[in-house]
Design a protein around this motif. Structure first.
Motif, PDB file in Angstrom:
ATOM      1  N   GLU A 169       5.152  -1.089 -11.163  1.00 25.13           N
ATOM      2  CA  GLU A 169       5.854  -2.577 -11.187  1.00 25.13           C
ATOM      3  C   GLU A 169       6.855  -2.255  -9.861  1.00 25.13           C
ATOM      4  OE1 GLU A 169       8.308  -5.742 -13.713  1.00 25.13           O
ATOM      5  OE2 GLU A 169       7.915  -3.729 -14.606  1.00 25.13           O
ATOM      6  N   LEU A 170       7.693  -1.408 -10.062  1.00 21.03           N
ATOM      7  CA  LEU A 170       8.444  -1.149  -8.493  1.00 21.03           C
ATOM      8  C   LEU A 170       7.686  -1.335  -7.191  1.00 21.03           C
ATOM      9  CD1 LEU A 170      11.028   1.296 -10.131  1.00 21.03           C
ATOM     10  CD2 LEU A 170      11.311  -1.475  -9.677  1.00 21.03           C
ATOM     11  N   ARG A 171       6.485  -0.362  -7.389  1.00 12.55           N
ATOM     12  CA  ARG A 171       5.770  -0.434  -6.203  1.00 12.55           C
ATOM     13  C   ARG A 171       5.115  -1.778  -5.708  1.00 12.55           C
ATOM     14  NH1 ARG A 171       2.995   3.041  -8.667  1.00 12.55           N
ATOM     15  NH2 ARG A 171       3.870   5.277  -8.641  1.00 12.55           N
ATOM     16  N   SER A 172       4.632  -2.464  -6.801  1.00 13.02           N
ATOM     17  CA  SER A 172       4.236  -3.947  -6.524  1.00 13.02           C
ATOM     18  C   SER A 172       5.182  -4.947  -6.051  1.00 13.02           C
ATOM     19  CB  SER A 172       3.495  -4.326  -7.643  1.00 13.02           C
ATOM     20  OG  SER A 172       4.416  -4.852  -8.818  1.00 13.02           O
ATOM     21  N   LEU A 173       6.583  -4.891  -6.626  1.00 17.78           N
ATOM     22  CA  LEU A 173       7.288  -5.618  -5.982  1.00 17.78           C
ATOM     23  C   LEU A 173       7.721  -5.529  -4.501  1.00 17.78           C
ATOM     24  CD1 LEU A 173      10.070  -5.448  -8.895  1.00 17.78           C
ATOM     25  CD2 LEU A 173       9.103  -7.220  -8.428  1.00 17.78           C
ATOM     26  N   HIS A 174       7.738  -4.295  -4.135  1.00 18.00           N
ATOM     27  CA  HIS A 174       7.992  -3.888  -2.869  1.00 18.00           C
ATOM     28  C   HIS A 174       6.831  -3.970  -1.862  1.00 18.00           C
ATOM     29  CE1 HIS A 174      11.985  -1.971  -3.332  1.00 18.00           C
ATOM     30  NE2 HIS A 174      11.513  -1.514  -4.485  1.00 18.00           N
ATOM     31  N   LEU A 175       5.575  -4.174  -2.334  1.00 18.74           N
ATOM     32  CA  LEU A 175       4.480  -4.376  -1.821  1.00 18.74           C
ATOM     33  C   LEU A 175       3.987  -5.894  -1.791  1.00 18.74           C
ATOM     34  CD1 LEU A 175       2.466  -1.020  -2.254  1.00 18.74           C
ATOM     35  CD2 LEU A 175       3.852  -1.703  -0.295  1.00 18.74           C
ATOM     36  N   GLY A 176       4.433  -6.500  -2.811  1.00 20.92           N
ATOM     37  CA  GLY A 176       4.154  -7.747  -3.011  1.00 20.92           C
ATOM     38  C   GLY A 176       2.879  -8.274  -3.871  1.00 20.92           C
TER      39      GLY A 176
END
Length: 70
Positions: free
Chosen positions: A42-49
């Motif tokens: 989830e944190l990766r997706s927040l940073h990558l959109g």
């Protein structure tokens, strides 16, 4: 994330904490590696959109708000 979860678990055991401030650490401890992986994704997706398949942030926020309401 695994290290942060373990640090939160240690803090819950060995320092004076309130339920509302420790509920997220408790959930991360109890959720174990499956939750940690989902949280990291989830944190990766927040940073990558990109949208994550599971929102651990929402789960932790919901638990915090429920603990505040008690």
């Amino acid at each position: 994330m695994p290290l942060l979860a373990q640090m939160g678990a240690w803090g819950r055991r060995f320092t004076p904490v309130t339920r509302e401030l420790s509920i997220r650490a408790q959930l991360l401890e109890e959720g174990g590696p499956e939750m940690w992986e989902a949280f990291m994704a989830e944190l990766r997706s927040l940073h990558l959109g990109a949208a994550p398949p599971r929102s651990v942030i929402a789960e932790l926020t919901e638990a915090y708000l429920a603990a505040l309401a008690e």
